[in-house]
Design a protein around this motif. Structure first.
Motif, mmCIF file in Angstrom:
data_model
loop_
_atom_site.group_PDB
_atom_site.id
_atom_site.type_symbol
_atom_site.label_atom_id
_atom_site.label_comp_id
_atom_site.label_asym_id
_atom_site.label_seq_id
_atom_site.Cartn_x
_atom_site.Cartn_y
_atom_site.Cartn_z
ATOM 1 N N ASP A 133 0.827 -1.204 0.000
ATOM 2 C CA ASP A 133 0.000 0.000 0.000
ATOM 3 C C ASP A 133 0.863 1.257 0.000
ATOM 4 O O ASP A 133 0.553 2.238 -0.689
ATOM 5 C CB ASP A 133 -0.936 0.004 1.214
ATOM 6 C CG ASP A 133 -2.106 -0.949 1.041
ATOM 7 O OD1 ASP A 133 -2.466 -1.241 -0.111
ATOM 8 O OD2 ASP A 133 -2.660 -1.407 2.065
ATOM 9 N N THR B 279 0.914 3.872 -3.176
ATOM 10 C CA THR B 279 0.501 5.248 -2.893
ATOM 11 C C THR B 279 1.593 6.238 -3.288
ATOM 12 O O THR B 279 1.329 7.261 -3.924
ATOM 13 C CB THR B 279 0.169 5.413 -1.399
ATOM 14 O OG1 THR B 279 -0.902 4.531 -1.054
ATOM 15 C CG2 THR B 279 -0.257 6.842 -1.097
ATOM 16 N N PHE C 17 -7.229 -0.100 -2.033
ATOM 17 C CA PHE C 17 -7.507 1.345 -2.002
ATOM 18 C C PHE C 17 -6.301 2.167 -2.414
ATOM 19 O O PHE C 17 -6.426 3.294 -2.923
ATOM 20 C CB PHE C 17 -7.947 1.757 -0.587
ATOM 21 C CG PHE C 17 -6.827 1.777 0.409
ATOM 22 C CD1 PHE C 17 -6.128 2.944 0.679
ATOM 23 C CD2 PHE C 17 -6.447 0.615 1.079
ATOM 24 C CE1 PHE C 17 -5.084 2.965 1.595
ATOM 25 C CE2 PHE C 17 -5.411 0.622 1.995
ATOM 26 C CZ PHE C 17 -4.723 1.796 2.253
ATOM 27 N N SER C 18 -5.096 1.624 -2.207
ATOM 28 C CA SER C 18 -3.872 2.362 -2.532
ATOM 29 C C SER C 18 -3.676 2.549 -4.026
ATOM 30 O O SER C 18 -2.804 3.317 -4.455
ATOM 31 C CB SER C 18 -2.651 1.648 -1.941
ATOM 32 O OG SER C 18 -2.609 0.284 -2.335
ATOM 33 N N CYS D 46 -6.053 3.802 -5.866
ATOM 34 C CA CYS D 46 -6.853 4.982 -6.212
ATOM 35 C C CYS D 46 -5.956 6.205 -6.362
ATOM 36 O O CYS D 46 -4.929 6.328 -5.688
ATOM 37 C CB CYS D 46 -7.920 5.225 -5.154
ATOM 38 S SG CYS D 46 -9.142 3.885 -5.068
ATOM 39 N N GLU E 270 -5.820 11.202 -2.642
ATOM 40 C CA GLU E 270 -5.888 10.916 -1.211
ATOM 41 C C GLU E 270 -7.328 10.919 -0.721
ATOM 42 O O GLU E 270 -7.702 10.135 0.161
ATOM 43 C CB GLU E 270 -5.060 11.941 -0.437
ATOM 44 C CG GLU E 270 -4.939 11.645 1.048
ATOM 45 C CD GLU E 270 -4.021 12.616 1.759
ATOM 46 O OE1 GLU E 270 -4.060 12.659 3.001
ATOM 47 O OE2 GLU E 270 -3.271 13.345 1.081
ATOM 48 N N GLN F 130 -8.738 7.632 -1.537
ATOM 49 C CA GLN F 130 -8.162 6.581 -0.706
ATOM 50 C C GLN F 130 -8.737 6.585 0.711
ATOM 51 O O GLN F 130 -8.645 5.572 1.413
ATOM 52 C CB GLN F 130 -6.639 6.719 -0.645
ATOM 53 C CG GLN F 130 -5.950 6.403 -1.953
ATOM 54 C CD GLN F 130 -4.439 6.543 -1.854
ATOM 55 O OE1 GLN F 130 -3.895 6.758 -0.785
ATOM 56 N NE2 GLN F 130 -3.758 6.416 -2.982
ATOM 57 N N ARG G 57 -11.776 3.244 2.008
ATOM 58 C CA ARG G 57 -10.978 2.030 1.844
ATOM 59 C C ARG G 57 -11.561 1.070 0.810
ATOM 60 O O ARG G 57 -10.914 0.106 0.434
ATOM 61 C CB ARG G 57 -10.862 1.313 3.193
ATOM 62 C CG ARG G 57 -10.123 2.133 4.243
ATOM 63 C CD ARG G 57 -8.648 2.212 3.916
ATOM 64 N NE ARG G 57 -7.961 3.240 4.669
ATOM 65 C CZ ARG G 57 -6.668 3.227 4.958
ATOM 66 N NH1 ARG G 57 -5.921 2.216 4.549
ATOM 67 N NH2 ARG G 57 -6.101 4.214 5.613
#
Length: 270
Positions: free
Chosen positions: A147, A151, A184-185, A187, A190, A193, A196
């Protein structure tokens, strides 16, 4: 004893310029090693407190900081003391270690360049295996590392977001909410994200909506592209580091030779 005691300056004395160049260069990197070591220890302790022992030592990247910082601390400390005390044993040990590291760096660089395709395939294999074990209760560290990487790099999967179909939780046949989705990471923003479940069901969306929601490109592709785009910078920095190491080894060997000459001269005159 291998230490030259202070005495009246002569033309044959070991060069003070070389002495203090070695000392100050190693002193600078010694403080840097303390910083790296401190960051590694802090991250280890902080993760234990904040994430309740989220990672184990085998996968913990903070261990790399601790090991690298510790080795760097020992080597640079040896160089500082060896130069300051004019100790030929410490200078020989220091020059020898730096030489070994220099050879290893050059060999690894050449082998890595020649086998770059195989190396890329190996990394892809490792990342694909990591994706398989994402959410594995026995490997909670991978959850955090993947993740964080996705990100920070702005990517999804190894080669593509479709790599997540290999995970039992995100496969379209999975009997769960995350089926046909990605973590979710993946996406893009922020804000997205924060939810979740923002990556759930993205494979059922239209290509346009999917592209607006998640990163489509894999982390390995993003990393390789970054290296290729910054090849000149990376090459320049690598050349600078290798050159600095080579100069330091030469200065240490030269300074040690001068000390031994002074000792030999003192013995012959005595």
């Amino acid at each position: 004893m291998t230490q030259v005691h202070p005495h009246d300056s002569h033309a044959e004395d070991p060069s003070r310029i070389i002495k203090y160049i070695i000392f100050f260069v190693n002193d600078l990197f010694w403080f840097l090693s303390i910083l790296v070591l401190g960051i590694g220890i802090f991250v280890m302790v902080e993760k234990r407190e904040v994430y309740s022992k989220l990672t184990d030592l085998y996968y913990d990247p903070a261990i790399l900081f601790v090991v690298f910082g510790g080795l760097m601390f020992i080597i640079t400390f040896t160089g500082c003391i060896g130069a300051l005390r004019e100790n030929t044993c410490l200078l020989a040990f220091y020059a020898g270690i730096i030489t070994v590291l220099l050879i290893m760096e050059v060999v690894c660089g050449i082998v890595g360049f020649i086998n770059s395709d195989k190396l890329e395939e190996k990394v892809d294999e490792k990342l694909q295996n990591a994706i398989l074990f994402y959410r594995d209760p026995n490997k909670p560290d991978l959850h955090f590392l993947i993740d964080s990487a996705q990100t920070e790099l702005g990517c999804c999967g190894s080669r593509s977001y479709t790599d997540w179909q290999a995970n039992i939780y995100f496969n379209c046949t999975a009997p769960s909410l995350s089926a046909c989705g990605v973590p979710f990471s993946c996406c893009k923003t922020e804000d997205q994200q924060t939810n979740r479940q923002c990556g759930y069901g993205v494979n059922e969306l239209s290509p346009t909506k999917r592209q607006d929601l998640i990163h489509m490109e894999g982390c390995l592709n993003v990393s390789v592209k970054w290296f290729k785009d910054n090849l000149a910078l990376i090459g320049g920095l690598s050349f600078g580091v290798v050159s600095l190491q080579l100069v330091t080894v030469c200065l240490a060997a030269m300074f040690r030779r001068q000390i031994l000459d002074v000792k030999q001269q003192a013995l012959s005159e005595g």
